[in-house]
Design a protein around this motif. Structure first.
Motif, PDB file in Angstrom:
ATOM      1  N   ALA A  92      46.239  49.482  48.801  1.00 12.04           N
ATOM      2  CA  ALA A  92      44.819  49.507  49.338  1.00 12.04           C
ATOM      3  C   ALA A  92      44.344  48.335  50.272  1.00 12.04           C
ATOM      4  N   TYR A  93      43.758  48.574  51.114  1.00  5.73           N
ATOM      5  CA  TYR A  93      43.337  47.584  52.049  1.00  5.73           C
ATOM      6  C   TYR A  93      44.389  47.076  52.974  1.00  5.73           C
ATOM      7  N   ASP A  94      45.336  47.936  53.417  1.00  6.56           N
ATOM      8  CA  ASP A  94      46.221  47.773  54.401  1.00  6.56           C
ATOM      9  C   ASP A  94      45.549  48.005  55.768  1.00  6.56           C
ATOM     10  N   ASP A  95      45.103  46.883  56.440  1.00  9.06           N
ATOM     11  CA  ASP A  95      44.647  47.171  57.818  1.00  9.06           C
ATOM     12  C   ASP A  95      45.309  46.180  59.018  1.00  9.06           C
ATOM     13  N   TYR A  96      46.472  45.710  58.618  1.00 10.18           N
ATOM     14  CA  TYR A  96      47.080  44.717  59.739  1.00 10.18           C
ATOM     15  C   TYR A  96      48.688  44.551  59.263  1.00 10.18           C
ATOM     16  N   PHE A  97      49.108  45.366  60.288  1.00  7.09           N
ATOM     17  CA  PHE A  97      50.538  44.969  60.273  1.00  7.09           C
ATOM     18  C   PHE A  97      51.123  44.345  61.391  1.00  7.09           C
ATOM     19  N   GLN A  98      51.641  43.056  61.218  1.00  6.14           N
ATOM     20  CA  GLN A  98      52.048  42.223  62.196  1.00  6.14           C
ATOM     21  C   GLN A  98      53.492  42.335  62.420  1.00  6.14           C
ATOM     22  N   LYS A  99      53.734  42.437  63.844  1.00  6.48           N
ATOM     23  CA  LYS A  99      55.052  42.501  64.028  1.00  6.48           C
ATOM     24  C   LYS A  99      55.917  43.265  63.375  1.00  6.48           C
ATOM     25  N   ILE A 100      55.825  44.591  63.520  1.00  3.95           N
ATOM     26  CA  ILE A 100      56.747  45.569  62.722  1.00  3.95           C
ATOM     27  C   ILE A 100      57.880  45.872  63.565  1.00  3.95           C
ATOM     28  N   THR A 101      59.106  45.821  63.215  1.00  5.89           N
ATOM     29  CA  THR A 101      60.251  46.250  63.849  1.00  5.89           C
ATOM     30  C   THR A 101      60.376  47.742  63.441  1.00  5.89           C
ATOM     31  N   LEU A 102      60.446  48.469  64.523  1.00  7.44           N
ATOM     32  CA  LEU A 102      60.652  50.191  64.231  1.00  7.44           C
ATOM     33  C   LEU A 102      62.228  50.279  63.877  1.00  7.44           C
ATOM     34  N   PRO A 103      62.510  50.932  62.671  1.00 14.46           N
ATOM     35  CA  PRO A 103      64.014  50.958  62.523  1.00 14.46           C
ATOM     36  C   PRO A 103      64.645  52.076  63.192  1.00 14.46           C
ATOM     37  N   THR A 104      64.329  53.198  63.625  1.00  8.29           N
ATOM     38  CA  THR A 104      64.766  54.204  64.302  1.00  8.29           C
ATOM     39  C   THR A 104      63.966  54.452  65.729  1.00  8.29           C
ATOM     40  N   SER A 105      64.621  55.342  66.299  1.00  8.35           N
ATOM     41  CA  SER A 105      63.798  55.964  67.407  1.00  8.35           C
ATOM     42  C   SER A 105      63.477  57.378  67.223  1.00  8.35           C
ATOM     43  N   GLY A 106      62.114  57.562  67.460  1.00  5.72           N
ATOM     44  CA  GLY A 106      61.411  58.947  67.072  1.00  5.72           C
ATOM     45  C   GLY A 106      60.046  58.902  67.209  1.00  5.72           C
ATOM     46  N   VAL A 107      59.457  59.707  66.730  1.00  3.08           N
ATOM     47  CA  VAL A 107      58.057  60.035  66.552  1.00  3.08           C
ATOM     48  C   VAL A 107      57.365  59.397  65.589  1.00  3.08           C
ATOM     49  N   TYR A 108      56.511  58.549  65.383  1.00  2.10           N
ATOM     50  CA  TYR A 108      56.144  57.550  64.511  1.00  2.10           C
ATOM     51  C   TYR A 108      54.511  58.154  64.150  1.00  2.10           C
ATOM     52  N   SER A 109      54.141  58.159  62.974  1.00  5.18           N
ATOM     53  CA  SER A 109      52.775  58.743  62.508  1.00  5.18           C
ATOM     54  C   SER A 109      52.028  57.630  61.851  1.00  5.18           C
ATOM     55  N   LEU A 110      50.927  57.630  62.364  1.00  2.00           N
ATOM     56  CA  LEU A 110      49.821  56.362  61.917  1.00  2.00           C
ATOM     57  C   LEU A 110      48.749  57.298  61.226  1.00  2.00           C
ATOM     58  N   ARG A 111      48.882  56.752  59.907  1.00  2.00           N
ATOM     59  CA  ARG A 111      47.570  57.931  59.128  1.00  2.00           C
ATOM     60  C   ARG A 111      46.390  56.760  58.850  1.00  2.00           C
ATOM     61  N   LEU A 112      45.152  57.337  59.265  1.00  2.00           N
ATOM     62  CA  LEU A 112      43.875  56.451  58.882  1.00  2.00           C
ATOM     63  C   LEU A 112      43.294  57.413  57.771  1.00  2.00           C
ATOM     64  N   ARG A 113      43.003  56.781  56.542  1.00  2.00           N
ATOM     65  CA  ARG A 113      42.161  57.469  55.735  1.00  2.00           C
ATOM     66  C   ARG A 113      41.070  56.621  54.994  1.00  2.00           C
ATOM     67  N   PRO A 114      40.272  57.114  54.705  1.00  2.00           N
ATOM     68  CA  PRO A 114      39.094  56.249  54.002  1.00  2.00           C
ATOM     69  C   PRO A 114      39.389  55.290  52.966  1.00  2.00           C
ATOM     70  N   ARG A 115      38.477  54.165  53.101  1.00  2.00           N
ATOM     71  CA  ARG A 115      38.725  53.147  52.241  1.00  2.00           C
ATOM     72  C   ARG A 115      37.269  52.657  51.659  1.00  2.00           C
ATOM     73  N   GLY A 116      37.452  51.866  50.223  1.00  2.00           N
ATOM     74  CA  GLY A 116      35.893  51.589  50.090  1.00  2.00           C
ATOM     75  C   GLY A 116      36.168  50.465  49.206  1.00  2.00           C
TER      76      GLY A 116
END
Length: 142
Positions: A92-116
């Motif tokens: 919960a409350y994941d809103d900042y991912f600093q300097k993430i190194t992508l592990p493989t090549s390809g299409v990445y998906s970012l999911r945005l969902r409600p939080r409260g």
């Protein structure tokens, strides 16, 4: 997806109290992921309906570094790799991912969902409203 599903409900504390509750199941259509317009730009959108999720996708290369940032709005973020595994954002409350190194090549998906926020800091799937976020490609010195 057709199938049999199980919904598990449990007491949040150790007091083993009983109570009534309401469960809702949504049949709202799932929209395909939106292609990220660009890196290093603020993107806006909205969580319009209860339990709505918005998915964005981008092509990443193995070793590429990205930073994902919620700028405003009632959203929680999860970054999925090309194989569907979670790369960042598992709570919960994941809103900042600093300097993430992508592990493989390809299409990445970012999911945005409600939080409260309730008194126990749990997620609330009924939060709606406008949001903004960015996927940055920071400069990284070797």
């Amino acid at each position: 997806m057709t199938g049999t599903y199980t919904i598990r409900v449990r007491d949040e504390g150790s007091d083993y109290e009983t109570s009534s509750f309401t469960i809702g199941v949504s049949d709202q259509p799932t929209a395909p992921a939106t292609t990220l317009p660009a890196f290093n730009e603020v993107i806006t959108g909205a969580i319009d309906a209860i339990a709505d999720v918005d998915d964005y996708q981008f092509v990443g290369a193995a070793g590429q570094v990205v930073t994902v940032q919620r700028i405003s709005g009632p959203i929680d973020l999860t970054l999925y790799g090309p194989d569907g595994t979670i790369v960042a954002g598992t709570g919960a409350y994941d809103d900042y991912f600093q300097k993430i190194t992508l592990p493989t090549s390809g299409v990445y998906s970012l999911r945005l969902r409600p939080r409260g926020r309730t008194e126990d800091w749990s997620q609330e799937s009924d939060d709606t409203g406008s949001y903004s976020f960015a996927v940055w490609k920071p400069s990284v010195s070797p």
